[in-house]
Structures are given as structure tokens and as C-alpha cells.
Design an enzyme around this catalytic site. Structure first.
Site, mmCIF file in Angstrom:
data_model
loop_
_atom_site.group_PDB
_atom_site.id
_atom_site.type_symbol
_atom_site.label_atom_id
_atom_site.label_comp_id
_atom_site.label_asym_id
_atom_site.label_seq_id
_atom_site.Cartn_x
_atom_site.Cartn_y
_atom_site.Cartn_z
ATOM 1 N N TYR A 159 -54.524 10.987 -33.418
ATOM 2 C CA TYR A 159 -53.939 9.922 -32.609
ATOM 3 C C TYR A 159 -54.068 10.238 -31.123
ATOM 4 C CZ TYR A 159 -50.629 6.297 -31.165
ATOM 5 O OH TYR A 159 -50.052 5.210 -30.574
ATOM 6 N N ALA A 161 -56.199 12.201 -29.646
ATOM 7 C CA ALA A 161 -57.605 12.123 -29.254
ATOM 8 C C ALA A 161 -58.041 10.678 -29.047
ATOM 9 C CB ALA A 161 -58.477 12.789 -30.313
#
Length: 254
Positions: A159, A161
Site C-alpha cells: 500500500y 509503495a
């Protein structure tokens, strides 16, 4: 009526932030094309669909079923939206998924799923909508990112990233298209009471930490984020581009 006579596309519009944003934009005068993998709200069976809410209040809305991670599906949905709306003045990217994981536990399938929806999906919709905005000489794009797009958080490798990518993609697109009259901004919410955050909200320890770290002492609502998106999408923000507006009740400054 800050969006009177504007035509808008909202992804992830069946529930959560996307739903609240679509409803708010329609209340402000926009005609709205709603893109989601399903028409029904994921909140509860008795909750009316977003298109039903908008139309029952006299607004204009069209439901389009599409998978934002699939290029053909996106192209088809945007073409349908253009046929219904005539043109697209505003795009709000809100479709998203969350899988709780640490990097050592992430499978390739999980990584691909989160990045495909949360980042690739934004790329596909922007790539498809921007040519029309270039032809008409104006446009506004609002991407729903997250405070976790610039802060680390536990057990959220995929998430974080994906949202980091959204935040910087927003800035990059703003650089490329400002001279063409297209503004690109993002909203970075903190913890918002949506279906996505339900697993956290049902865990007392996690919720206690969230509230303790949030200066305003409460979770956000989808409507809080929709109001921020409305400002960035509207002409009131006509000299704002490449900005990521934090809406987190004070989390990031505590």
C-alpha cells in the site's frame, strides 16, 4: 454549484471516498460518470447505489462497470463516459485496495494486485483522459493518495509503495501538462471510516493508537475527503497544481 456544467469521471465510486466524492460533485452541479467494478455499495445491502442517490436528488449520473487495472476495460469505460458526457472536465481517481503485509510476506500476486489497482489504474485512466483534455484546452485531475504515500506505516508494504507512486505521479503529470491548462493534484487522507479501513476499526488497540495520534481526536469521513477533492477540482483552485493536500486531522504534524 461550484461544478455547474462540468463533466466528471470518478473511479471507485461504488463506496467510500469515491462514492462520497461523486455525490458531492453532483450536488455541486457536475454530471458524473461512475466507474467501479460493481454498481452496488459495499457498505450494506440496504444502502442505495451511488447512481440512485444522485438521480434521486435530481443529479445526472451514469454507472459504468470497469476494472481500472485493465487497459481495455478503462478505454471502453472512458469512451462510454465521453459519449454520455460529451467531454471530461474532471477526473477523480479513487479506486483502491489494501492488503496488510510486510515485504517478506508479500506474494507476487499481492504485489501485482495492489500496484495494478492503486497505481497502474491511475496511469491508465490519466493516459486515456488527458488527450481529450488537451483537445479542449483544460482539465482537472484529482488523485486520491494517502498520508502513507510519504510516511511509512507498519505492515503495509504494498500500500505504501503504491501511494508513494500516486503522489509523485501527480507531481510529474502537473509538470508535463500545466502549460496545456490541465491541473493535476492529489488528496492524502489519514485514516477514514470506509469499508477498506473496517479491519482496523474493529481492532481496539489499533483504533486507540489512531485516535491518540490524531490531534482532532476522530477518524475522517469520506465526506471530509470529498470536500478537499471538490476544492482541488473546482475553479477555486485555478492556480493550484502538483499539490498533495493532506486531510488527516493532524496526524502528520503530531
Amino acid at each position: 454549484m461550484r461544478l455547474k456544467n462540468k463533466a466528471c469521471v470518478v473511479t471507485g465510486a461504488a463506496s467510500g471516498i469515491g462514492r462520497a466524492t461523486a455525490i458531492r460533485f453532483a450536488q455541486e452541479g457536475a454530471a458524473v460518470a461512475l466507474i467501479d467494478r460493481q454498481a452496488e455499495s459495499r457498505l450494506a445491502e440496504e444502502v442505495p447505489s451511488t447512481v440512485e442517490v444522485i438521480r434521486s436528488s435530481g443529479g445526472k449520473a451514469w454507472q459504468l462497470i470497469a476494472d481500472v487495472s485493465d487497459a481495455e476495460s478503462v478505454d471502453r469505460a472512458i469512451s462510454e463516459a465521453e459519449n454520455e458526457l460529451g467531454q471530461i472536465d474532471i477526473l477523480v481517481n479513487s479506486a483502491g485496495v489494501f492488503i496488510r503485509n510486510r515485504i517478506t510476506d508479500v506474494s507476487e500476486e499481492e504485489w501485482d494486485r495492489v500496484l495494478d489497482v492503486n497505481l497502474k489504474g491511475y496511469f491508465l485512466t490519466c493516459r486515456r483522459v488527458i488527450p481529450g483534455m488537451l483537445r479542449q484546452g483544460h482539465g482537472s485531475i484529482v488523485n486520491i493518495s494517502s498520508i502513507h504515500g510519504f510516511l511509512g506505516t507498519g505492515n503495509a508494504a504494498t500500500y505504501c509503495a503504491s501511494k508513494g507512486g500516486v503522489t509523485n505521479l501527480t507531481r510529474q503529470l502537473a509538470v508535463d501538462y500545466a502549460a496545456d491548462g490541465i491541473r493535476v493534484n492529489a488528496v492524502a487522507p489519514g485514516c477514514v471510516a470506509t469499508a477498506m479501513s473496517k479491519p482496523f476499526r474493529e481492532t481496539k488497540e489499533i483504533m486507540a493508537e489512531y485516535k491518540a495520534r490524531t490531534l482532532m481526536g476522530r477518524l475522517g469521513t469520506p465526506e471530509d475527503v470529498a470536500s478537499a477533492a471538490l476544492y482541488l477540482a473546482s475553479d477555486e483552485a485555478s492556480w493550484v497544481t502538483g499539490h498533495c493536500l493532506v486531510v488527516d486531522g493532524g496526524w502528520t504534524i503530531a
